[in-house]
Motif scaffolding. Structure first.
Motif, short mmCIF file in Angstrom:
data_model
loop_
_atom_site.label_atom_id
_atom_site.label_comp_id
_atom_site.label_asym_id
_atom_site.label_seq_id
_atom_site.Cartn_x
_atom_site.Cartn_y
_atom_site.Cartn_z
N GLY A 92 0.41 0.79 -1.88
CA GLY A 92 0.76 1.32 -3.20
C GLY A 92 -0.30 0.99 -4.22
N GLU A 93 0.01 1.27 -5.47
CA GLU A 93 -0.95 1.03 -6.56
C GLU A 93 -0.33 0.19 -7.66
OE1 GLU A 93 -3.42 5.26 -6.76
OE2 GLU A 93 -1.94 4.75 -8.29
N ILE A 94 -1.14 -0.69 -8.19
CA ILE A 94 -0.76 -1.44 -9.39
C ILE A 94 -1.87 -1.22 -10.40
CG2 ILE A 94 -0.23 -3.70 -10.39
CD1 ILE A 94 0.47 -4.68 -7.57
N LYS A 95 -1.52 -0.69 -11.55
CA LYS A 95 -2.54 -0.38 -12.55
C LYS A 95 -2.10 -0.90 -13.92
CE LYS A 95 -5.20 3.55 -14.28
NZ LYS A 95 -5.03 4.97 -14.67
N TYR A 96 -2.95 -1.70 -14.54
CA TYR A 96 -2.72 -2.16 -15.91
C TYR A 96 -3.75 -1.49 -16.82
CZ TYR A 96 0.56 -5.84 -14.67
OH TYR A 96 1.67 -6.52 -14.24
N LEU A 97 -3.28 -0.78 -17.83
CA LEU A 97 -4.16 -0.03 -18.72
C LEU A 97 -5.13 0.79 -17.86
CD1 LEU A 97 -4.61 -2.86 -21.40
CD2 LEU A 97 -3.12 -0.84 -21.54
N ASP A 98 -6.45 0.55 -17.97
CA ASP A 98 -7.38 1.36 -17.18
C ASP A 98 -7.82 0.70 -15.89
OD1 ASP A 98 -7.41 3.44 -19.01
OD2 ASP A 98 -8.90 2.40 -20.26
N ASP A 99 -7.28 -0.47 -15.60
CA ASP A 99 -7.74 -1.23 -14.44
C ASP A 99 -6.74 -1.18 -13.28
OD1 ASP A 99 -10.19 -2.29 -15.34
OD2 ASP A 99 -9.12 -3.80 -16.54
N TYR A 100 -7.25 -0.88 -12.11
CA TYR A 100 -6.42 -1.01 -10.92
C TYR A 100 -6.46 -2.45 -10.43
CZ TYR A 100 -5.93 4.01 -10.39
OH TYR A 100 -5.60 5.32 -10.59
N ALA A 101 -5.27 -3.03 -10.22
CA ALA A 101 -5.21 -4.32 -9.55
C ALA A 101 -5.23 -4.09 -8.05
CB ALA A 101 -3.95 -5.07 -9.96
N ALA A 102 -4.54 -3.06 -7.63
CA ALA A 102 -4.48 -2.76 -6.20
C ALA A 102 -4.38 -1.25 -6.00
CB ALA A 102 -3.27 -3.43 -5.56
N ARG A 103 -4.99 -0.80 -4.91
CA ARG A 103 -4.93 0.60 -4.51
C ARG A 103 -4.81 0.66 -3.00
NH1 ARG A 103 -9.32 4.13 -7.89
NH2 ARG A 103 -10.30 2.13 -8.29
N THR A 104 -4.22 1.72 -2.53
CA THR A 104 -4.10 1.86 -1.09
C THR A 104 -5.45 2.27 -0.50
OG1 THR A 104 -1.82 2.51 -1.37
CG2 THR A 104 -2.81 2.99 0.76
N GLY A 105 -5.93 1.50 0.45
CA GLY A 105 -7.22 1.79 1.07
C GLY A 105 -7.08 2.83 2.16
N PRO A 106 -8.23 3.15 2.82
CA PRO A 106 -8.25 4.20 3.84
C PRO A 106 -7.29 3.93 5.01
CG PRO A 106 -10.42 3.17 3.56
CD PRO A 106 -9.52 2.57 2.54
N ASP A 107 -7.05 2.65 5.31
CA ASP A 107 -6.16 2.35 6.44
C ASP A 107 -4.69 2.28 6.02
OD1 ASP A 107 -6.10 0.07 4.96
OD2 ASP A 107 -6.48 -1.30 6.65
N GLY A 108 -4.42 2.63 4.75
CA GLY A 108 -3.03 2.64 4.30
C GLY A 108 -2.55 1.33 3.70
N HIS A 109 -3.39 0.28 3.79
CA HIS A 109 -3.00 -1.01 3.23
C HIS A 109 -3.58 -1.19 1.82
CE1 HIS A 109 -2.22 -2.03 7.50
NE2 HIS A 109 -1.18 -2.59 6.92
N ALA A 110 -2.88 -1.97 1.04
CA ALA A 110 -3.34 -2.21 -0.33
C ALA A 110 -4.63 -3.01 -0.34
CB ALA A 110 -2.26 -2.94 -1.11
N VAL A 111 -5.54 -2.63 -1.23
CA VAL A 111 -6.78 -3.37 -1.43
C VAL A 111 -6.80 -3.82 -2.89
CG1 VAL A 111 -9.30 -3.25 -1.40
CG2 VAL A 111 -7.96 -1.93 0.27
N TYR A 112 -7.00 -5.12 -3.08
CA TYR A 112 -7.02 -5.65 -4.44
C TYR A 112 -8.42 -5.60 -5.03
CZ TYR A 112 -2.15 -7.03 -4.36
OH TYR A 112 -0.78 -6.99 -4.34
N SER A 113 -8.49 -5.54 -6.35
CA SER A 113 -9.78 -5.44 -7.03
C SER A 113 -10.54 -6.75 -7.00
CB SER A 113 -9.58 -4.98 -8.48
OG SER A 113 -9.13 -3.66 -8.48
N ASP A 114 -11.79 -6.70 -7.47
CA ASP A 114 -12.65 -7.88 -7.48
C ASP A 114 -12.12 -8.93 -8.46
OD1 ASP A 114 -14.32 -7.46 -10.23
OD2 ASP A 114 -13.81 -5.55 -9.26
#
Ligand SMILES: Nc1ncnc2c1ncn2[C@@H]1O[C@H](COP(=O)(O)OP(=O)(O)O)[C@@H](O)[C@H]1O
Ligand SMILES: [Mg+2]
Length: 253
Positions: A58-80
């Motif tokens: 899934g996705e977690i987004k605060y204002l313009d920043d993504y905290a997490a997005r679903t990556g190509p393998d379907g799992h969440a990837v967190y930001s730097d």
């Protein structure tokens, strides 16, 4: 503008799927109430939104920043780390059991992160903390320790601690469930006061009347699913969902 977007959040603990495709959006100055039976995943959702738990997808987004997005393998990837630090400054969380540091005075509880995380000077932090404590009726408690305060005072102190960091959005996880009924009112009053200052808030609560009065939007969750969402009137008075109606009936007896 949305302060927070949670999109298609999934979270399991082992074989137990606790959040199944949850989507929640919170606009600036909006008050969102999350209601639902015990075990429906409300705390887990707040813990995922505040990075105390990691999501599976899934996705977690605060204002313009993504905290997490679903990556190509379907799992969440967190930001730097840098993005995550910026995001951590966006929110505050008030727990059911206050979670004040027992060995810190109220003042130190409130100012600790202002100084260590936000790098503000001690003087400035203390001045501002005192102002907030005064506003919450706690100016004479600054030097007391949590055990010397009533539950309602402790919860108000923990709200001050969260507010002092100037979050964009404040989460509350059943802020009054650990309180006696006579202390519940004073905490609800403080939260109601914040709505008048246009604080953006997400409140998990079993106080149905309160939710109905302060919320702009209500989400009803059951078994890890958002069963329905809408205005308080939609959900409390005109629900088309059996599960919502059955849940609410328990509060009207
Ligand atoms: N850390 C955990 N490990 C395993 N199961 C958990 C954990 N946290 C919560 N759960 C389970 O997830 C489900 C949802 O819990 P929770 O989010 O606390 O619900 P609520 O806040 O709506 O009462 C429950 O079945 C609970 O037992
Ligand atoms: Mg809970």
């Amino acid at each position: 503008m949305n302060v927070l977007e949670l999109n298609n959040i999934r979270k399991s603990f082992g074989d137990l799927e606790v959040l199944r495709n949850i989507t929640v959006t919170v606009a600036k100055s909006e008050v969102v109430a999350i209601i639902g039976p015990s075990g429906s995943g409300k705390s887990t959702l707040l813990r995922c939104a505040t990075m105390l738990e990691t999501i599976d997808s899934g996705e977690i987004k605060y204002l313009d920043d993504y905290a997490a997005r679903t990556g190509p393998d379907g799992h969440a990837v967190y930001s730097d780390a840098q993005t995550m630090r910026r995001i951590r400054g966006c929110y505050g969380l008030v727990f059911q059991n206050f979670n004040l540091f027992p060995h810190y005075s109220v003042m130190k509880n409130v100012t600790d992160a202002m100084i260590s995380v936000q790098k503000r000077t001690r003087d400035e932090a203390c001045t501002e903390a005192l102002e907030l404590l005064k506003k919450m009726g706690l100016s004479d408690k600054a030097d007391n320790y949590p055990y010397q305060l009533s539950g309602g005072q402790q919860q108000r102190a923990s709200i001050v601690r969260a507010l002092a960091l100037k979050p964009e959005v404040l989460f509350f996880d059943e802020p009054t469930s650990a309180l006696d009924p006579e202390l519940t009112g004073e905490v609800l009053k403080v939260i109601r006061g914040l709505t008048e200052e246009n604080m953006t808030m997400v409140i998990v609560t079993h106080e149905m009347q309160f939710a109905q009065h302060v919320a702009d939007k209500v989400y009803f969750m059951d078994e890890g699913v958002v069963i329905e969402q809408g205005t308080p009137d939609d959900v409390f008075n005109r629900s088309s969902q059996d599960r919502t109606r059955r849940f609410l009936e328990r509060y009207n007896q």
